[in-house]
Write a protein that holds these residues in place. Structure first.
Motif, mmCIF file in Angstrom:
data_model
loop_
_atom_site.group_PDB
_atom_site.id
_atom_site.type_symbol
_atom_site.label_atom_id
_atom_site.label_comp_id
_atom_site.label_asym_id
_atom_site.label_seq_id
_atom_site.Cartn_x
_atom_site.Cartn_y
_atom_site.Cartn_z
ATOM 1 N N MET A 188 34.461 38.303 -12.610
ATOM 2 C CA MET A 188 35.908 38.336 -12.358
ATOM 3 C C MET A 188 36.575 37.115 -12.975
ATOM 4 O O MET A 188 35.973 36.041 -13.042
ATOM 5 C CB MET A 188 36.173 38.345 -10.851
ATOM 6 N N ARG A 189 37.825 37.251 -13.381
ATOM 7 C CA ARG A 189 38.557 36.138 -13.981
ATOM 8 C C ARG A 189 39.043 35.180 -12.896
ATOM 9 O O ARG A 189 40.203 35.171 -12.495
ATOM 10 C CB ARG A 189 39.721 36.657 -14.819
ATOM 11 N N THR A 190 38.127 34.353 -12.417
ATOM 12 C CA THR A 190 38.497 33.374 -11.390
ATOM 13 C C THR A 190 39.311 32.219 -11.960
ATOM 14 O O THR A 190 39.855 31.409 -11.202
ATOM 15 C CB THR A 190 37.242 32.795 -10.722
ATOM 16 N N ASP A 191 39.395 32.147 -13.290
ATOM 17 C CA ASP A 191 40.105 31.035 -13.921
ATOM 18 C C ASP A 191 41.600 31.300 -14.042
ATOM 19 O O ASP A 191 42.368 30.399 -14.381
ATOM 20 C CB ASP A 191 39.528 30.762 -15.310
ATOM 21 N N LYS A 192 42.051 32.520 -13.769
ATOM 22 C CA LYS A 192 43.460 32.874 -13.928
ATOM 23 C C LYS A 192 44.178 32.784 -12.579
ATOM 24 O O LYS A 192 43.860 33.531 -11.635
ATOM 25 C CB LYS A 192 43.605 34.287 -14.502
ATOM 26 N N ALA A 193 45.153 31.880 -12.513
ATOM 27 C CA ALA A 193 45.859 31.643 -11.245
ATOM 28 C C ALA A 193 46.635 32.867 -10.778
ATOM 29 O O ALA A 193 46.884 33.026 -9.573
ATOM 30 C CB ALA A 193 46.798 30.447 -11.401
ATOM 31 N N ASP A 194 47.038 33.737 -11.707
ATOM 32 C CA ASP A 194 47.847 34.891 -11.328
ATOM 33 C C ASP A 194 47.000 36.117 -10.990
ATOM 34 O O ASP A 194 47.540 37.200 -10.745
ATOM 35 C CB ASP A 194 48.818 35.243 -12.454
ATOM 36 N N LYS A 195 45.683 35.958 -10.959
ATOM 37 C CA LYS A 195 44.802 37.068 -10.620
ATOM 38 C C LYS A 195 44.278 36.907 -9.194
ATOM 39 O O LYS A 195 44.098 35.789 -8.703
ATOM 40 C CB LYS A 195 43.627 37.134 -11.605
ATOM 41 N N PRO A 196 44.006 38.015 -8.527
ATOM 42 C CA PRO A 196 43.548 37.936 -7.138
ATOM 43 C C PRO A 196 42.245 37.163 -6.965
ATOM 44 O O PRO A 196 42.018 36.550 -5.920
ATOM 45 C CB PRO A 196 43.354 39.412 -6.744
ATOM 46 N N TYR A 197 41.406 37.160 -7.994
ATOM 47 C CA TYR A 197 40.040 36.645 -7.863
ATOM 48 C C TYR A 197 39.976 35.124 -7.775
ATOM 49 O O TYR A 197 38.925 34.560 -7.505
ATOM 50 C CB TYR A 197 39.190 37.148 -9.030
ATOM 51 N N PHE A 217 22.302 25.806 -14.796
ATOM 52 C CA PHE A 217 23.626 26.102 -14.231
ATOM 53 C C PHE A 217 24.552 26.793 -15.237
ATOM 54 O O PHE A 217 25.769 26.645 -15.157
ATOM 55 C CB PHE A 217 24.287 24.815 -13.727
ATOM 56 N N THR A 218 24.004 27.554 -16.161
ATOM 57 C CA THR A 218 24.868 28.155 -17.173
ATOM 58 C C THR A 218 25.785 29.227 -16.592
ATOM 59 O O THR A 218 26.783 29.584 -17.228
ATOM 60 C CB THR A 218 24.032 28.774 -18.313
ATOM 61 N N SER A 219 25.468 29.743 -15.407
ATOM 62 C CA SER A 219 26.329 30.758 -14.791
ATOM 63 C C SER A 219 27.360 30.158 -13.847
ATOM 64 O O SER A 219 28.170 30.889 -13.277
ATOM 65 C CB SER A 219 25.476 31.767 -14.007
ATOM 66 N N HIS A 220 27.338 28.826 -13.679
ATOM 67 C CA HIS A 220 28.144 28.225 -12.626
ATOM 68 C C HIS A 220 29.048 27.088 -13.081
ATOM 69 O O HIS A 220 29.768 26.520 -12.265
ATOM 70 C CB HIS A 220 27.236 27.681 -11.521
ATOM 71 N N ARG A 221 29.031 26.795 -14.381
ATOM 72 C CA ARG A 221 29.840 25.651 -14.791
ATOM 73 C C ARG A 221 30.103 25.704 -16.295
ATOM 74 O O ARG A 221 29.331 26.254 -17.068
ATOM 75 C CB ARG A 221 29.143 24.330 -14.433
ATOM 76 N N PRO A 250 31.879 26.096 -20.178
ATOM 77 C CA PRO A 250 32.285 27.216 -21.027
ATOM 78 C C PRO A 250 31.140 28.103 -21.488
ATOM 79 O O PRO A 250 31.273 28.860 -22.432
ATOM 80 C CB PRO A 250 32.903 26.493 -22.231
ATOM 81 N N SER A 251 29.994 28.024 -20.831
ATOM 82 C CA SER A 251 28.835 28.812 -21.247
ATOM 83 C C SER A 251 29.169 30.295 -21.305
ATOM 84 O O SER A 251 29.914 30.820 -20.482
ATOM 85 C CB SER A 251 27.677 28.587 -20.272
ATOM 86 N N SER A 252 28.560 30.984 -22.261
ATOM 87 C CA SER A 252 28.768 32.426 -22.375
ATOM 88 C C SER A 252 28.113 33.178 -21.223
ATOM 89 O O SER A 252 28.317 34.383 -21.068
ATOM 90 C CB SER A 252 28.194 32.928 -23.707
ATOM 91 N N ASN A 253 27.300 32.502 -20.412
ATOM 92 C CA ASN A 253 26.756 33.129 -19.208
ATOM 93 C C ASN A 253 27.687 32.989 -18.009
ATOM 94 O O ASN A 253 27.505 33.666 -16.998
ATOM 95 C CB ASN A 253 25.395 32.507 -18.853
ATOM 96 N N ASN A 254 28.671 32.097 -18.100
ATOM 97 C CA ASN A 254 29.627 31.893 -17.008
ATOM 98 C C ASN A 254 30.831 32.806 -17.242
ATOM 99 O O ASN A 254 31.938 32.362 -17.518
ATOM 100 C CB ASN A 254 30.056 30.417 -16.967
ATOM 101 N N ILE A 255 30.592 34.105 -17.093
ATOM 102 C CA ILE A 255 31.596 35.090 -17.481
ATOM 103 C C ILE A 255 32.756 35.166 -16.487
ATOM 104 O O ILE A 255 33.834 35.653 -16.804
ATOM 105 C CB ILE A 255 30.951 36.480 -17.666
ATOM 106 N N SER A 256 32.541 34.699 -15.255
ATOM 107 C CA SER A 256 33.663 34.616 -14.314
ATOM 108 C C SER A 256 34.481 33.352 -14.535
ATOM 109 O O SER A 256 35.536 33.172 -13.921
ATOM 110 C CB SER A 256 33.161 34.653 -12.860
ATOM 111 N N TYR A 257 33.976 32.462 -15.402
ATOM 112 C CA TYR A 257 34.667 31.211 -15.748
ATOM 113 C C TYR A 257 34.974 30.383 -14.515
ATOM 114 O O TYR A 257 35.996 29.725 -14.427
ATOM 115 C CB TYR A 257 35.937 31.500 -16.556
ATOM 116 N N TYR A 258 34.047 30.447 -13.540
ATOM 117 C CA TYR A 258 34.194 29.626 -12.355
ATOM 118 C C TYR A 258 33.698 28.216 -12.655
ATOM 119 O O TYR A 258 32.664 28.037 -13.300
ATOM 120 C CB TYR A 258 33.397 30.222 -11.185
#
Length: 355
Positions: A103-112, A255-259, A261-269
């Motif tokens: 989910m796009r957790t990086d977008k302030a205007d998105k619910p996620y 921690f490539t899924s958790h921090r 700009p890694s391509s594994n951090n697809i939620s961009y959290y």
């Protein structure tokens, strides 16, 4: 390459890779009847890329291929009925067999952006129904960010997790609605999930059906593989994307899924490294990596409840897959690839079976 048991000898793109025995390998067999033997035993290993499934299965049946992996339960059942000579083992994938909704957790205007929304989506997912009805019980629910393959190091079973984590994996649409209302979405919202034409959309249809019960309308947006890969690489999607998730070494332990700009951090959290809990844990693992591995495992084990409670992805239960091999491949027990230095081919048995 390096001091390993095999040397890469030939690579033909989209066809095969060939490895040959490293005659200068330093290791010997440490135990059993072959104690003291120079290893590896196998002289040549070819890993074949065969796009057509029927062709690869025919090659396995006729003894031209020694082993294959990634059979679904249905495929495995059929193959064992047709060719009972096979040996087999089930295993839990920790690479492309894992799939999650990012989910796009990086977008302030998105619910996620709101953790309450992400947790609501977890509670709106009936993981047990997913496991039992869709996979016939042959799957695991607790697979994020590590699965039970890491039971000896950094994994704690869900039943031993804090109650707040266990609650997220307990189907509770009433609580999900309460969280959505508290987050400002009393009637739910509409979300689009991008997925690849190479993936099975049936499991996404289950998410769609379950989430509709709490007012979340999930739109399934299928893309051809090229467009999908581009969307993943360039962050060119607005809401959600369905993709495999690495749940293995080294991706999770770095921690490539958790921090970042890694391509594994697809939620961009935590893309800006602002989550202090994750960053403190990363500092511990970074300092101890390859120096004090028990400390690395402990840091990840301690962090895992926090990651799970953050709900930055919605994991799909991971089904067990099956490895099948011909009986002349010895000392092999279903690992993801043939190439262990202790494997060998029983040529006498193979010949006696007519191959």
């Amino acid at each position: 390459v390096g001091t390993g048991p095999y040397i890469m000898d030939e690579v033909v793109a989209s066809s095969y890779t060939k490895m040959i025995r490293n005659v200068n390998y330093w290791g010997t067999n440490p135990l059993g009847p072959g104690k003291g033997d120079q290893v590896p035993y196998i002289d040549t290993i070819k890993t074949l890329t065969i796009p057509d499934r029927s062709t690869s299965l025919a090659a396995l049946r006729t003894g031209k291929i020694d082993s294959m992996t990634a059979f679904t339960k249905e495929e495995w059942t059929k193959e064992m009925q047709q060719t009972p000579r096979y040996k087999y083992a089930s295993y839990l994938s920790d690479t492309t067999g894992n799939r999650v909704i990012f989910m796009r957790t990086d977008k302030a205007d998105k619910p996620y952006k709101d953790i309450r929304v992400r947790q609501a989506l977890m509670m709106a997912t009936d993981f047990n129904a997913f496991k039992n009805d869709y996979y016939g019980g042959d799957a695991e629910i607790d697979v994020w960010p590590l699965n039970s393959n890491f039971a000896a190091t950094a994994y704690t079973p869900l039943a031993q997790m804090p109650q707040s984590v266990q609650d997220l994996y307990t189907y509770n649409p009433t609580k999900a609605k309460e969280l959505l209302k508290a987050a400002g979405f009393p009637t739910g919202f509409k979300a689009t999930v991008v997925y690849s034409s190479a993936a099975d959309g049936d499991d996404l249809a289950i998410f769609k059906d379950q989430w509709a019960k709490v007012g979340v309308e999930l739109v399934l947006d299928i893309k051809d593989l090229s467009t999908y890969n581009s969307a993943t690489a360039t962050r060119n999607y607005d809401d959600m994307i369905y993709r495999f998730n690495y749940s293995n070494w080294p991706q999770d332990f770095y921690f490539t899924s958790h921090r970042g700009p890694s391509s594994n951090n697809i939620s961009y959290y935590n893309g800006d490294f602002s989550d202090k809990v994750i960053e403190d844990a990363f500092a511990k693992t970074d300092a101890a990596m390859m120096v004090d591995m028990p400390a690395v495992y402990k840091a990840m084990k301690d962090l895992r409840p926090y990651i799970m409670e953050s709900a930055t992805v919605i994991p799909r239960p991971t089904p067990y897959l099956y490895a099948i091999w011909n009986p002349w491949l010895k000392n092999y027990y279903g690992s993801s690839a043939v190439g262990n230095k202790y494997h060998w081919i029983d040529q006498t048995l193979k010949k006696s079976m007519g191959f």
